[in-house]
Design an enzyme around this catalytic site. Structure first.
Site, PDB file in Angstrom:
ATOM      1  N   THR A   1     113.024  23.032  63.076  1.00 24.54           N
ATOM      2  CA  THR A   1     113.021  23.796  64.311  1.00 24.54           C
ATOM      3  C   THR A   1     113.021  22.791  65.431  1.00 24.54           C
ATOM      4  O   THR A   1     112.195  21.995  65.447  1.00 24.54           O
ATOM      5  CB  THR A   1     111.643  24.637  64.481  1.00 24.54           C
TER       6      THR A   1
ATOM      7  N   GLU B   1     108.564  29.426  60.103  1.00 22.57           N
ATOM      8  CA  GLU B   1     109.397  29.246  58.967  1.00 22.57           C
ATOM      9  C   GLU B   1     110.429  30.634  58.775  1.00 22.57           C
ATOM     10  O   GLU B   1     110.881  30.971  57.842  1.00 22.57           O
ATOM     11  CB  GLU B   1     108.473  29.151  57.637  1.00 22.57           C
TER      12      GLU B   1
ATOM     13  N   GLY C   1     104.481  21.379  61.633  1.00 20.78           N
ATOM     14  CA  GLY C   1     103.015  21.621  61.421  1.00 20.78           C
ATOM     15  C   GLY C   1     102.974  19.858  60.857  1.00 20.78           C
ATOM     16  O   GLY C   1     103.735  19.373  60.369  1.00 20.78           O
TER      17      GLY C   1
END
Length: 669
Positions: free
Chosen positions: A158, A440, A197
């Site tokens: 992302t 996600e 993350g």
């Protein structure tokens, strides 16, 4: 090593200290432990409840768990330090205990870190990607580092300006033939990797999704995956050309350590592009070495696993709310006695659909996980069924997270003011599922991906009536439901499948009749297509749970309870989508009214004696729930007071600011 033998449950009914909760457990019409073993304890069942019990006991036996305050009372730095230390100790303990089974190991790491394992993405997604996307030489080079946690990886897909649409990612990897290396850059502000993350302070490597250019900047070869070191393995210092940082507070991302990444002329060896599906040779020539669709394998794997995680989170929320509702008293009955709020039909209307949905989600995950694992045994068949798998994984991730978020909020509200406390456990669950709706893969985008697959399948039906359909869309060729009354579970499955079939066909007609471009046509119909995708997923959920109910034929008591849960989910879902069933003349307004006003409340009354026992069957340890309201023993108020007294703010009886104010006031007199 974890044994497969039957393990004792965490709690016995004699552990119940609240008399109201004890009464609830004595009302049950079935044996909770037998039901738990049947639903979650069989050897071929993913949930492996007996192994899980042993793992929980091993994980919670360590003294580190008794050496800190509740998480909400820690500063940001204290919090990160604690979860990092727990994550590292968890890995050490898993090694010491010789927990080698991948699933068991993941459970141990998750429970040991109180659901905040900092290396979760590395363990679940990145190692899987290295295993499936690397050639044999790369596996020998990278896997030992990754599996030993010497390498800790973040999955960086992302970007600040782009997420789910992989083709539009802006990060660049340009091959330099002179040095046999790739030059990596985030050339624009929107190319910044944003959200991954473990990226901010934890990861020392990243799995980087970037646009490949070779043999020079003028030749694009599409999105490829690169393994990039960003920190020194000895000092943890950032390497030249690398900028990372945190993007939010711990309250927003829990343990995610979500961060951003910018790259400026960072060089990596040519061999650090994962090369199972494609490779760049020494001369800079690009070669396909397999099926490019394998790139989606890690994503599908992650989305299926996420639906499991979301289902468990909803199960925890329902457990907390149901137990608290059996303990909490409010209002008086005609005899002057206080009433458990679980006895009120309005409370049952809130929580029983949540309970039914949870069981449906858990069993649907099993169906999809088993199907995926079966396909993986043959790569050719796996690739052949990849469009169906992608549609199901995308749809199930979107449905379980969005519906789970909404139902967890209902659980929160059903617990009143106490449910708003962090100590309830419900706020954290709701926030997690809230974030899950866009993590996600944004849910709306995922639903559209499912819809595209459905449009292709219905076109196939229209063009070739003999060609075999994928199992999940076989209903597109089935005769429409035309019954006058709904008499059994299969009728509901057929009813929902008929609705989905009609919606898909209607969407196809609207697409064909449009005079707009394909892009504009899809855009114009996108709202309808998302609705179609949701309807498809509801057929999958119902069929999956129907199969589970059919397995209980030898257990009449279990069968009856599961049938009741099936009916609650089906009718509650149907009543929220009445316009489709009425518009397509599948049901009349009178039939739907009868289902909603008479049958649903009757099902609630039938399930009422078993509500607490049905959440007990999930077999959560109190430490997993992290909830004062959902404790097995029912000592809710004692736990709330104990938690409040631990608040560091209570250490000082007169806050310093008040001392200063009072002194200033006195000095002016």
């Amino acid at each position: 090593m974890v044994e497969n033998s039957i393990a004792k449950p965490h709690y016995e009914i004699s552990d119940t200290k609240n008399t109201h909760l004890l009464d609830e457990r004595r009302l049950a019409t079935f044996n909770v432990e037998e039901f738990t073993q049947f639903m979650f304890g069989q050897s071929n069942n993913y949930y492996e409840i007996n192994a899980r019990r042993q793992i929980i006991r091993l994980a919670l036996d360590h003294p580190i768990h008794r050496a800190h305050l509740p998480h909400e009372y820690l500063t940001a730095d204290e919090y990160y330090s604690l979860i990092l230390r727990k994550s590292l100790v968890a890995v050490e303990e898993a090694n010491r205990l010789n927990i080698t089974n991948a699933k068991h190991r993941q459970w141990f790491l998750h429970i040991f870190s109180n659901g905040r394992f900092l290396f979760y993405i590395h363990t679940v997604m990145c190692i899987y990607a290295i295993e499936t996307m690397s050639n044999e030489e790369q596996k020998r080079m990278f896997l030992p580092l990754a599996q030993s946690y010497r390498m800790i990886t973040a999955y960086t897909q992302t970007e600040l300006g782009h997420g789910t649409d992989l083709r539009r990612l802006e990060t660049e990897a340009v091959f330099d033939r002179k040095t046999d290396s790739f030059i990596l850059n985030t050339p624009t502000l929107t190319a910044t990797k944003f959200w991954p993350g473990a990226l901010a302070r934890t990861a020392n490597y990243v799995l980087l999704m970037a646009q490949l250019y070779t043999p020079d900047r003028d030749h694009s070869c599409g999105i490829q995956m690169f393994l990039v070191q960003i920190r020194d393995l000895n000092t943890h210092e950032l390497l030249p050309g690398v900028e990372t940082g945190s993007i939010s507070t711990r309250f927003n991302d829990c343990a995610g350590d979500n961060g951003y990444l910018r790259l400026t002329d960072v060089r990596i060896s040519r061999t650090h592009m994962l090369m199972k599906a494609a490779e760049v040779d020494r001369g800079g020539h690009f070669h396909h070495r397999g099926d490019a669709r394998m790139l989606y394998g890690a994503m599908i794997h992650m989305r299926i696993h996420l639906s499991y995680t979301f289902s468990l989170s909803l199960a925890q929320a329902v457990t907390i709310a149901m137990r608290y509702s059996a303990v909490r008293l409010q209002g008086l009955n005609p005899q002057g006695k206080e009433v458990r709020i679980l006895d009120y039909p309005l409370q049952q209307e809130k929580l029983i659909p949540c309970l039914a949905t949870t069981y449906v989600f858990l069993m649907s995950f099993l169906t999809l996980d088993n199907y995926c694992n079966q396909l993986r045994t043959n790569e050719t068949i796996f690739l052949q069924q990849l469009p169906e798998l992608h549609a199901l994984a995308s749809g199930l991730k979107a449905y379980t997270s969005s519906v789970g978020e909404r139902l967890s909020q209902i659980c929160r509200v059903s617990c009143g003011g106490h449910g708003f406390l962090v100590a309830s456990g419900l706020v954290g669950i709701r926030n997690f599922l809230d974030g899950a709706s866009s993590a996600e893969g944004d849910n709306i985008v995922l639903y559209q991906q499912t819809a595209r697959y459905l449009l292709k399948m219905i076109q196939q039906v229209e063009e070739d009536s003999e060609k075999n359909l994928d199992p999940s869309v076989a209903y597109l060729r089935v005769k429409l439901w035309s019954g006058k009354t709904i008499t059994n579970l299969d009728d509901y499955c057929h009813l929902f499948e008929s609705r989905a079939q009609l919606l898909v066909k209607e969407a196809l007609v609207n697409m064909f009749e449009s005079s707009l471009s394909p892009y504009e046509t899809f855009l114009k119909n996108s709202i309808q297509l998302v609705h179609v995708a949701k309807a498809h997923m509801e057929t999958f959920l119902l069929r999956s749970f129907y199969e589970q109910v059919n397995k209980t034929a030898q257990h009449p008591t279990f069968s009856l309870i599961l049938e009741q849960l099936f009916y609650v989910f089906a009718i509650h879902t149907l009543c929220n989508q009445t316009k489709d069933f009425i518009r397509f003349k599948l049901l009349t307004i009178e039939q739907i009214h009868e289902l909603e006003i008479r049958l649903l409340p009757d099902l609630y009354a039938r399930l009422r004696p078993n509500l607490v026992s049905l959440v007990d069957a999930f077999d959560f340890h109190d430490v997993e729930l992290e909830s004062c309201l959902g404790r097995y023993d029912g000592q809710v108020y004692e736990a709330l007071m104990e938690r409040a007294r631990l608040n560091p703010a209570n250490r000082v009886k007169v806050p310093p600011v008040w001392t200063a104010i009072k002194q200033e006031t006195l000095s002016k007199l």
